[in-house]
Design a protein around this motif. Structure first.
Motif, PDB file in Angstrom:
ATOM      1  N   TYR A  68       0.797  -1.116   0.153  1.00  0.00           N
ATOM      2  CA  TYR A  68      -0.018  -0.072  -0.013  1.00  0.00           C
ATOM      3  C   TYR A  68       1.080   0.968   0.152  1.00  0.00           C
ATOM      4  N   LYS A  69       0.543   2.162  -0.815  1.00  0.00           N
ATOM      5  CA  LYS A  69       1.116   3.699  -1.166  1.00  0.00           C
ATOM      6  C   LYS A  69       0.247   4.584  -0.875  1.00  0.00           C
ATOM      7  N   LEU A  70       0.299   5.594   0.025  1.00  0.00           N
ATOM      8  CA  LEU A  70      -0.505   6.777   0.093  1.00  0.00           C
ATOM      9  C   LEU A  70       0.290   7.996  -0.613  1.00  0.00           C
ATOM     10  N   TYR A  71      -0.283   8.409  -1.692  1.00  0.00           N
ATOM     11  CA  TYR A  71       0.149   9.662  -2.301  1.00  0.00           C
ATOM     12  C   TYR A  71      -0.617  10.950  -2.121  1.00  0.00           C
ATOM     13  N   SER A  72       0.285  11.988  -1.614  1.00  0.00           N
ATOM     14  CA  SER A  72      -0.089  13.197  -1.647  1.00  0.00           C
ATOM     15  C   SER A  72      -0.068  14.082  -2.726  1.00  0.00           C
ATOM     16  N   LEU A  73      -0.999  14.759  -3.553  1.00  0.00           N
ATOM     17  CA  LEU A  73      -1.033  15.233  -4.643  1.00  0.00           C
ATOM     18  C   LEU A  73      -1.307  16.599  -4.691  1.00  0.00           C
ATOM     19  N   ASN A  74      -0.652  17.523  -5.339  1.00  0.00           N
ATOM     20  CA  ASN A  74      -0.675  18.965  -5.327  1.00  0.00           C
ATOM     21  C   ASN A  74      -1.200  19.426  -6.862  1.00  0.00           C
ATOM     22  N   GLU A  75      -2.539  20.044  -6.893  1.00  0.00           N
ATOM     23  CA  GLU A  75      -3.085  20.440  -8.088  1.00  0.00           C
ATOM     24  C   GLU A  75      -3.690  21.750  -8.024  1.00  0.00           C
ATOM     25  N   PRO A  76      -3.186  22.948  -8.261  1.00  0.00           N
ATOM     26  CA  PRO A  76      -3.625  24.175  -7.846  1.00  0.00           C
ATOM     27  C   PRO A  76      -5.240  24.381  -8.123  1.00  0.00           C
ATOM     28  N   ASP A  77      -5.458  24.041  -9.162  1.00  0.00           N
ATOM     29  CA  ASP A  77      -7.169  24.109  -9.753  1.00  0.00           C
ATOM     30  C   ASP A  77      -7.971  22.953  -9.665  1.00  0.00           C
ATOM     31  N   VAL A  78      -7.569  22.246  -8.681  1.00  0.00           N
ATOM     32  CA  VAL A  78      -8.315  20.957  -8.674  1.00  0.00           C
ATOM     33  C   VAL A  78      -9.831  20.784  -8.323  1.00  0.00           C
ATOM     34  N   LEU A  79     -10.438  22.136  -7.778  1.00  0.00           N
ATOM     35  CA  LEU A  79     -11.745  21.930  -7.805  1.00  0.00           C
ATOM     36  C   LEU A  79     -12.461  22.415  -9.077  1.00  0.00           C
ATOM     37  N   LYS A  80     -11.565  22.864 -10.178  1.00  0.00           N
ATOM     38  CA  LYS A  80     -12.142  23.323 -11.505  1.00  0.00           C
ATOM     39  C   LYS A  80     -11.911  21.832 -12.378  1.00  0.00           C
ATOM     40  N   THR A  81     -10.680  21.346 -12.259  1.00  0.00           N
ATOM     41  CA  THR A  81     -10.418  20.066 -12.905  1.00  0.00           C
ATOM     42  C   THR A  81     -10.861  18.716 -12.695  1.00  0.00           C
ATOM     43  N   TRP A  82     -11.638  18.865 -11.539  1.00  0.00           N
ATOM     44  CA  TRP A  82     -12.032  17.414 -11.137  1.00  0.00           C
ATOM     45  C   TRP A  82     -13.272  17.035 -11.814  1.00  0.00           C
ATOM     46  N   ASN A  83     -13.954  17.929 -12.413  1.00  0.00           N
ATOM     47  CA  ASN A  83     -15.094  17.968 -13.087  1.00  0.00           C
ATOM     48  C   ASN A  83     -16.447  17.523 -12.121  1.00  0.00           C
ATOM     49  N   TRP A  84     -16.277  18.057 -11.017  1.00  0.00           N
ATOM     50  CA  TRP A  84     -17.321  17.632  -9.972  1.00  0.00           C
ATOM     51  C   TRP A  84     -18.541  18.687 -10.345  1.00  0.00           C
ATOM     52  N   ASP A  85     -19.583  18.184 -10.932  1.00  0.00           N
ATOM     53  CA  ASP A  85     -20.850  19.046 -11.234  1.00  0.00           C
ATOM     54  C   ASP A  85     -21.615  19.481 -10.138  1.00  0.00           C
ATOM     55  N   PHE A  86     -21.490  18.788  -9.102  1.00  0.00           N
ATOM     56  CA  PHE A  86     -22.327  19.469  -7.758  1.00  0.00           C
ATOM     57  C   PHE A  86     -21.534  20.849  -7.478  1.00  0.00           C
ATOM     58  N   TRP A  87     -20.159  20.694  -7.443  1.00  0.00           N
ATOM     59  CA  TRP A  87     -19.618  21.904  -7.043  1.00  0.00           C
ATOM     60  C   TRP A  87     -19.586  23.020  -8.181  1.00  0.00           C
ATOM     61  N   THR A  88     -19.343  22.881  -9.260  1.00  0.00           N
ATOM     62  CA  THR A  88     -19.163  23.798 -10.267  1.00  0.00           C
ATOM     63  C   THR A  88     -20.567  24.264 -10.737  1.00  0.00           C
ATOM     64  N   ALA A  89     -21.334  23.495 -10.842  1.00  0.00           N
ATOM     65  CA  ALA A  89     -22.797  24.052 -11.502  1.00  0.00           C
ATOM     66  C   ALA A  89     -23.822  24.163 -10.367  1.00  0.00           C
ATOM     67  N   ARG A  90     -23.755  23.891  -9.276  1.00  0.00           N
ATOM     68  CA  ARG A  90     -24.702  24.077  -7.984  1.00  0.00           C
ATOM     69  C   ARG A  90     -23.979  24.893  -6.954  1.00  0.00           C
ATOM     70  N   TYR A  91     -23.054  24.097  -6.219  1.00  0.00           N
ATOM     71  CA  TYR A  91     -22.769  24.809  -4.910  1.00  0.00           C
ATOM     72  C   TYR A  91     -21.907  25.968  -5.136  1.00  0.00           C
ATOM     73  N   TYR A  92     -20.964  25.870  -5.875  1.00  0.00           N
ATOM     74  CA  TYR A  92     -20.033  27.215  -5.967  1.00  0.00           C
ATOM     75  C   TYR A  92     -21.004  28.458  -6.294  1.00  0.00           C
ATOM     76  N   PRO A  93     -21.735  28.319  -7.254  1.00  0.00           N
ATOM     77  CA  PRO A  93     -22.632  29.499  -7.575  1.00  0.00           C
ATOM     78  C   PRO A  93     -23.541  29.931  -6.343  1.00  0.00           C
ATOM     79  N   LYS A  94     -24.001  29.037  -5.247  1.00  0.00           N
ATOM     80  CA  LYS A  94     -24.624  29.304  -4.305  1.00  0.00           C
ATOM     81  C   LYS A  94     -23.545  30.161  -3.390  1.00  0.00           C
ATOM     82  N   ILE A  95     -22.228  29.853  -3.160  1.00  0.00           N
ATOM     83  CA  ILE A  95     -21.268  30.450  -2.258  1.00  0.00           C
ATOM     84  C   ILE A  95     -21.517  31.748  -2.894  1.00  0.00           C
ATOM     85  N   ILE A  96     -21.286  32.076  -4.051  1.00  0.00           N
ATOM     86  CA  ILE A  96     -20.926  33.431  -4.627  1.00  0.00           C
ATOM     87  C   ILE A  96     -22.303  34.347  -4.274  1.00  0.00           C
ATOM     88  N   SER A  97     -23.340  33.542  -4.557  1.00  0.00           N
ATOM     89  CA  SER A  97     -24.659  34.414  -4.132  1.00  0.00           C
ATOM     90  C   SER A  97     -24.761  34.606  -2.748  1.00  0.00           C
TER      91      SER A  97
END
Length: 239
Positions: A68-97
């Motif tokens: 077993y190996k546990l990797y730590s990954l750094n990805e500056p824009d991971v919230l955008k590149t993950w393609n997480w529809d809940f976050w990008t389409a629904r939740y983040y616009p609510k945060i801005i609102s």
């Protein structure tokens, strides 16, 4: 794919059935990605592996390893590149609102990304006996990585109450769907083994891993690197 794994494991156990177990080795593992993919800027891991080495003929051996190996990954824009529809389409616009509606409300958003990695490795190697106590062993082979990339957003919210001179702060996490796969790789490297006791050796090794580029299959498209260096240190129990 199931047929490939069936043939692989049948071959391994067939080899074990007629060959003599030479040693069982437990090692700690440190690995880091050399050629990173996607938008990953850093990737390194800690882990542990166990290997069984069997003698085939003369100084030729076959080694099967897993762990077993546990990797730590750094990805500056991971919230955008993950393609997480809940976050990008629904939740983040609510945060801005919510932020636009209340000037006393503020938030700090971050993200943590990890990767669980379970390797299945098969290596062919040859023992060069340099002295009575020192053995150098080059190895070549390959295997498969079973991986799960997981990510969660961290949110720290602050709500000011000017009339009371008080600020309420609270934090929580939002977990994204996992990304999984089982890409294949080739692997080669060198072990250095020193005899401590009649039944015990200390071993150090360094390996290079090169992933097979299989776009569109076995989860390779979401795998964070195309090559990797590993360093191991451990104890080998002789039979």
């Amino acid at each position: 794919m199931k047929k490939i794994f069936s043939i692989l494991f049948i071959s391994i156990f067939s080899c074990f059935s007629f060959a003599q177990i030479k040693n069982i080795t437990l090692v700690s593992d440190y690995s880091f990605a050399q050629d990173k993919r996607l938008q990953i800027t850093k990737a390194n891991s800690l882990g542990a592996l166990v290997s069984v080495k069997v003698n085939l003929i003369d100084n030729f051996n076959l080694t099967f390893s897993s762990g077993y190996k546990l990797y730590s990954l750094n990805e500056p824009d991971v919230l955008k590149t993950w393609n997480w529809d809940f976050w990008t389409a629904r939740y983040y616009p609510k945060i801005i609102s919510d932020l636009n509606a209340d000037p006393n409300l503020s938030v700090e958003i971050g993200a943590i990304q990890k990767m669980d990695l379970i390797p299945a490795i098969l290596l062919l190697n040859y023992d060069f006996q340099l002295t009575d106590d020192l053995i150098i062993t080059p190895s070549v082979g390959g295997g498969v990585y079973f991986y799960t990339r997981r990510m969660f957003a961290t949110e720290t919210w602050s709500k000011k109450f000017p009339d009371a001179g008080y600020t309420l702060t609270y934090s929580f996490r939002n977990f994204a769907p996992d990304k999984k796969g089982n890409p294949f790789f080739s692997k080669f490297g060198l072990d250095v083994t020193y005899n401590l006791l009649s039944y015990l050796d200390i071993t150090a090794s360094s390996y290079y891993v090169k992933m097979f580029e299989t776009e569109g299959t076995v989860g390779y498209d979401m795998f964070p690197f195309s090559s990797e260096f590993s360093f191991n240190l451990g104890l080998s129990f002789k039979y």
